[in-house]
Design a protein around this motif. Structure first.
Motif, PDB file in Angstrom:
ATOM      1  N   HIS A  20       0.697  -1.253  -0.119  1.00 52.97           N
ATOM      2  CA  HIS A  20       0.253  -0.080  -0.017  1.00 52.97           C
ATOM      3  C   HIS A  20       0.929   1.202  -0.104  1.00 52.97           C
ATOM      4  CE1 HIS A  20       0.869   0.422   4.136  1.00 52.97           C
ATOM      5  NE2 HIS A  20       0.535  -0.833   4.486  1.00 52.97           N
ATOM      6  N   PHE A  21       0.233   2.339  -0.070  1.00 54.17           N
ATOM      7  CA  PHE A  21       0.940   3.436   0.063  1.00 54.17           C
ATOM      8  C   PHE A  21       2.086   3.572   0.805  1.00 54.17           C
ATOM      9  CE2 PHE A  21       2.260   8.017  -0.159  1.00 54.17           C
ATOM     10  CZ  PHE A  21       2.669   8.146  -1.461  1.00 54.17           C
ATOM     11  N   ILE A 239      -1.791  -0.453  -3.872  1.00 54.11           N
ATOM     12  CA  ILE A 239      -1.335   0.389  -5.017  1.00 54.11           C
ATOM     13  C   ILE A 239      -1.375  -0.086  -6.238  1.00 54.11           C
ATOM     14  CG2 ILE A 239       0.164   2.240  -3.667  1.00 54.11           C
ATOM     15  CD1 ILE A 239       2.489   0.436  -4.575  1.00 54.11           C
ATOM     16  N   ALA A 247       1.440   6.761  -8.374  1.00 49.57           N
ATOM     17  CA  ALA A 247       1.878   6.576  -7.369  1.00 49.57           C
ATOM     18  C   ALA A 247       3.251   6.789  -6.688  1.00 49.57           C
ATOM     19  CB  ALA A 247       1.487   5.082  -6.956  1.00 49.57           C
TER      20      ALA A 247
END
Ligand code: GLU
Length: 294
Positions: A20-21, A239, A247
């Protein structure tokens, strides 16, 4: 430059879910810091805790890193393959009387104030349904971060005899991370600011082992609007593997790079090469927490 002076960094995700981010920031920050110094960037999968892992997450994370142009050096190490090394070190410390079995429950520790007071240290309990703790002899209450300067660690936490093998038989993160960083020749650890407190325990392990400690650089932590760390537990979205550029640009911006000057490109490798050229840990923002999305 001799080999022992060259830079070795790493990204060490736990496969509890897809990237994820928040984890992208740790991957990108450690990558930029390694590559800006012509160093190696290793990837280690920290699959120490099967109940918290998601089937397929390791392969998924690796595919995403590749799609983002974050190509690692050397072999991938899996902590699930390293139990022999962890156990051997624990046995040595048990023999030396530095480690000991402990049967205190979390509830009991809570009742005496939340910090473990060394209750079982001299009880010589047989191992069985017990955790293994390390008698703390190198209390570390502060360390130097390469960007953020002196970091302090609460004294009571620093003094605790911490767990190196859990009661359920799983090896503790602090033990595994230090033994692996040493085995892989890592020279600098770059990771999220949520891991500042454990750094004290990790430095104490280097002291105990008589190995010079690594350098540390912590990265601002991405938190939700409510102030929680982005994580699988609070549904941080994975992401998008098909769309690395947005991103990557966002993550570079969060880490302080002037992304408006970055080339317009569809190639993550080209974007990363620009980032590497511009990178220095001084560009990192002053605050150790950043809200995502802004
Ligand atoms: N595996 C840890 C995590 O995903 C990171 C460990 C480290 O970088 O030292 O939070």
């Amino acid at each position: 430059m001799t080999l022992s002076q060259s830079y070795i960094g790493r990204f060490a995700p736990s496969p509890s879910g897809p990237l994820h981010f928040g984890s992208l920031l740790a991957a990108l920050g450690s990558y930029l810091q390694a590559k800006a110094q012509n160093g190696q960037w290793l990837v280690r999968i920290e699959d120490l805790d099967p109940p918290r892992e998601m089937p397929g997450a390791s392969a998924d994370i690796l595919r995403t890193l590749e799609a983002y142009g974050l190509h690692w050096d050397g072999e991938i190490i899996y902590q699930s393959q390293r139990h022999g090394a962890y156990q051997a070190q624990i046995e040595t410390w048990l023999k030396e009387g530095i480690a000991y079995a402990c049967q205190c429950s979390r509830k009991q520790i809570k009742e005496v104030g939340g910090y473990y007071p060394g209750t079982c240290r001299d009880r010589h309990l047989p191992q069985g349904d017990t955790a293994i703790r390390l008698h703390q002899q190198h209390v570390i209450t502060s360390f130097e971060d390469q960007r953020y300067g002196t970091m302090t660690i609460p004294e009571k936490l620093a003094q605790e005899d911490f767990i190196i093998r859990r009661r359920d038989g799983l090896y503790a993160y602090n033990l595994a991370v230090v033994l692996d960083d040493i085995a892989q020749g890592v020279t600098e650890v770059v990771r999220g600011a949520d891991l500042i407190e454990p750094t004290g325990r990790q430095i104490s392990l280097y002291r105990l082992l008589g190995v010079p400690e690594v350098k540390y650089l912590h990265l601002p932590l991405a938190v939700t609007q409510e102030g929680y760390k982005l994580s699988k537990q609070n549904q941080a979205p994975a992401i998008d593997r098909q769309q690395p550029i947005p991103a990557l640009r966002a993550a570079m911006g969060y880490l302080g790079l002037p992304v408006h000057e970055a080339p317009e490109t569809t190639s993550p490798e080209t974007l990363l090469a620009w980032g590497v050229e511009r990178w220095h840990s001084d560009v990192l923002p002053n605050r150790l927490e950043i809200t995502y999305p802004e």
